[in-house]
Design an enzyme around this catalytic site. Structure first.
Site, short mmCIF file in Angstrom:
data_model
loop_
_atom_site.label_atom_id
_atom_site.label_comp_id
_atom_site.label_asym_id
_atom_site.label_seq_id
_atom_site.Cartn_x
_atom_site.Cartn_y
_atom_site.Cartn_z
CG ASP A 45 -12.79 -8.87 1.29
OD1 ASP A 45 -12.71 -7.85 0.58
OD2 ASP A 45 -12.29 -8.94 2.44
CD GLU A 77 -4.70 -7.74 1.23
OE1 GLU A 77 -5.57 -7.05 1.81
OE2 GLU A 77 -3.48 -7.49 1.32
CG ASN A 84 -0.69 -6.67 -1.89
OD1 ASN A 84 -1.28 -7.18 -2.84
ND2 ASN A 84 -1.16 -6.71 -0.64
CD GLU A 86 -2.77 -1.39 2.40
OE1 GLU A 86 -2.73 -0.53 3.28
OE2 GLU A 86 -3.52 -2.40 2.46
CG HIS A 140 -9.88 -5.56 0.45
ND1 HIS A 140 -10.15 -6.71 1.13
CD2 HIS A 140 -8.56 -5.31 0.62
CE1 HIS A 140 -9.04 -7.16 1.71
NE2 HIS A 140 -8.05 -6.32 1.41
O1 9MR Z 1 -7.19 -8.81 8.00
C1 9MR Z 1 -6.37 -7.92 8.72
C2 9MR Z 1 -7.06 -7.54 10.02
O2 9MR Z 1 -7.16 -8.66 10.87
C3 9MR Z 1 -6.28 -6.43 10.69
O3 9MR Z 1 -6.99 -5.99 11.83
C4 9MR Z 1 -6.08 -5.30 9.72
C5 9MR Z 1 -5.29 -4.18 10.34
O4 9MR Z 1 -4.95 -3.21 9.41
O5 9MR Z 1 -5.38 -5.78 8.58
C6 9MR Z 1 -6.14 -6.68 7.89
O6 9MR Z 1 -5.52 -7.03 6.68
C7 9MR Z 1 -5.27 -5.97 5.77
C8 9MR Z 1 -4.06 -6.35 4.96
O7 9MR Z 1 -2.99 -6.63 5.80
C9 9MR Z 1 -3.69 -5.28 3.98
N1 9MR Z 1 -4.81 -4.91 3.14
C10 9MR Z 1 -6.04 -4.63 3.82
C11 9MR Z 1 -6.42 -5.76 4.77
C12 9MR Z 1 -7.75 -5.49 5.44
O8 9MR Z 1 -7.68 -4.40 6.30
#
Ligand code: 9MR
Length: 474
Positions: free
Chosen positions: A266, A264, A200, A159, A236
């Site tokens: 969903d 990722e 990513n 990101e 997402h």
């Molecule tokens: O799924 C992850 C969640 O459990 C955490 O609380 C969160 C914190 O930022 O991160 C989530 O995963 C993220 C991923 O690492 C990067 N892209 C976005 C995802 C969803 O927030």
């Protein structure tokens, strides 16, 4: 040429470990060809995010059966692996890697350099630029080295962009400038020359300002000879909003000479879900699968959690959820069958149980003794999945059944059952039919199963009896 789905030395090296343990789909769709098998036949991998607390029971069973790639949801992030400067906490991530190895899955490492989930020693350390640079290089080097040969794809930088395509104003960019990206990639390559190195990001699936920024970065990195192997598109999505140019966008990146992956996926919706929304969601999943399959260099698709019970969505977007292919009870949704169909499977749910009320059951159970039981068990270090089939070998139909059996030693605790209630008292198990599967016609069978934890020992059960009459066992 598409890369092989589960290729790479990491997986090959672990074939022996994989042979030791396998898990079986504990659900009504156990008979379906698993997504991973279908994906491999198409030359891609099918992955899921998985967290440490999902490594037992039904989560583990479904993940290990349906998916051939795992991305740790949080366990490889900076705050998790290096909570104190220079002191590493590899345990949670190692557990996920071990699970992947045991189930012949590859690992997608996530992530090395990100603006979020950083330890406070790092964010409030007031380091000089040189110190911060050195800290970053050491972290990347140490983490990639620790998992060398075990992680097939690394999200090296996560990101790095703002929505307008400029670099995100974060710890890294603000102090080190955009060169931190090339430096992190270079350090990762040095630590594990065989790992595939990715950048990513999210909201880069369609052609837009942000994906243009990413495109220009990747192009420039390639021109400079910086080691970059792929671009991850998080995906997402919001219901009904998969960009129509996703495939074209994947292709333009691939044309730069990098692999692409959906990392990722969903599709969230306003809850509660209903059949219309779930069908739209299935269509969205179909579109994404087809977009990846339509691009030769798209190496795989990962869902960000495979079930609605543990998805990150509801806590981040209150009122939204139901974003994954399995519902909160770990039952496959239309989205699951959409993925399956896109991968060349039949895409149809198994016969649905009748919704009509249960027929009145006789007050006296029919005589037993005319039954054949098949007991299948798949066991890992702390748990097991049992799948049991009961055949009516007698000459009268069965209406309502109770199957009992014994397990002589060890400690077993049933955690979840499907297609039956399963209770345990001492060493004795009792399974009773549910409303929809009490009837077993002459010569017909019914199947149910359960998950359990075990310790000590877990011997094969004995003494199966149906409605009080002994069964043959195979
Ligand atoms: O799924 C992850 C969640 O459990 C955490 O609380 C969160 C914190 O930022 O991160 C989530 O995963 C993220 C991923 O690492 C990067 N892209 C976005 C995802 C969803 O927030």
């Amino acid at each position: 040429m598409r890369r092989s789905a589960v290729g790479g030395s990491a997986v090959a090296m672990l074939a022996a470990a994989a042979a030791l343990v396998s898990v079986t789909m504990p659900s009504a769709h156990a008979a379906d060809t698993p997504l991973r098998t279908l994906a491999e036949a198409k030359g891609i991998y099918m992955g899921t995010a998985l967290m440490q607390n999902e490594l037992t029971g039904i989560s583990a069973s479904i993940a290990g059966t349906q998916f051939d790639s795992v991305t740790p949801g949080n366990e490889m992030k900076w705050e998790s692996v290096e909570p104190t400067r220079g002191t590493y906490n590899w345990g949670p991530a190692d557990q996920i890697v071990s699970f992947a190895q045991a189930n012949n899955m590859q690992v997608r490492g996530h992530n090395l350099v990100w603006h979020s989930q950083l330890p406070s020693w790092l964010t409030s350390g007031s380091f000089t630029n040189q110190q911060l640079h050195d800290i970053m290089i050491k972290h990347v080097t140490d983490e990639v080295t620790h998992f060398k040969g075990k992680v097939v794809h690394w999200d090296v930088v996560n990101e790095p962009f703002n929505e307008d395509g400029t670099f995100r104003s974060d710890l890294w960019y603000n102090q080190l400038g955009s060169s931190y990206i090339a430096d992190a990639l270079t350090a990762a390559r040095a630590a594990d020359p065989n790992a595939k190195l990715y950048i990513n990001d999210y909201n880069v699936e369609g052609e837009n300002a942000k994906s243009n920024g990413l495109y220009n970065l990747v192009k420039s990195l390639k021109q400079q000879g910086v080691p970059i192997d792929g671009v991850g598109f998080q995906a997402h999505f919001i219901l009904g909003q998969v960009p129509s140019d996703f495939k074209a966008n994947l292709q333009r990146f691939a044309d730069l000479g990098v692999d692409v992956a959906v990392t990722e996926l969903d599709v969230r919706m306003q809850t509660p879900a209903d059949s219309t929304k779930l069908q739209q969601q299935a269509n969205d999943y179909t579109a994404v699968m087809n977009d990846c399959l339509g691009v030769t260099r798209c190496v795989g698709v990962t869902v960000w959690g495979f079930n609605d019970a543990t998805s990150w969505v509801p806590s981040t977007f209150p009122g939204q959820g139901a974003a994954t292919p399995y519902d909160e009870n770990y039952q496959p949704k239309p989205a699951y069958y959409a993925i399956q169909a896109a991968l060349g499977g039949n895409g149809t749910p198994p016969t649905t149980p009748p919704t009509s009320p249960p027929t009145t059951q006789p007050s006296t159970p029919p005589p037993g003794g005319n039954c054949a039981v098949t007991y299948g068990v798949n066991q890992w270090n702390t748990g097991f999945t049992a799948n049991i089939t009961v055949k009516n070998t007698g000459s009268a139909p069965i209406s309502g059944w109770t199957l009992t059996w014994n397990q002589a030693s060890g400690t077993q605790t049933v955690t979840q059952a499907w297609n039956a209630t399963v209770t345990k008292s001492g060493t004795a198990y009792t399974a009773k039919n549910l409303s929809y599967n009490g009837a077993i016609a002459v010569g017909a069978s019914t199947s149910f199963g359960f998950n359990a934890d075990w310790s000590g020992s877990n011997p094969t059960p004995t003494g199966f009896a149906l409605n009080g009459g002994a069964c043959t066992v195979s």
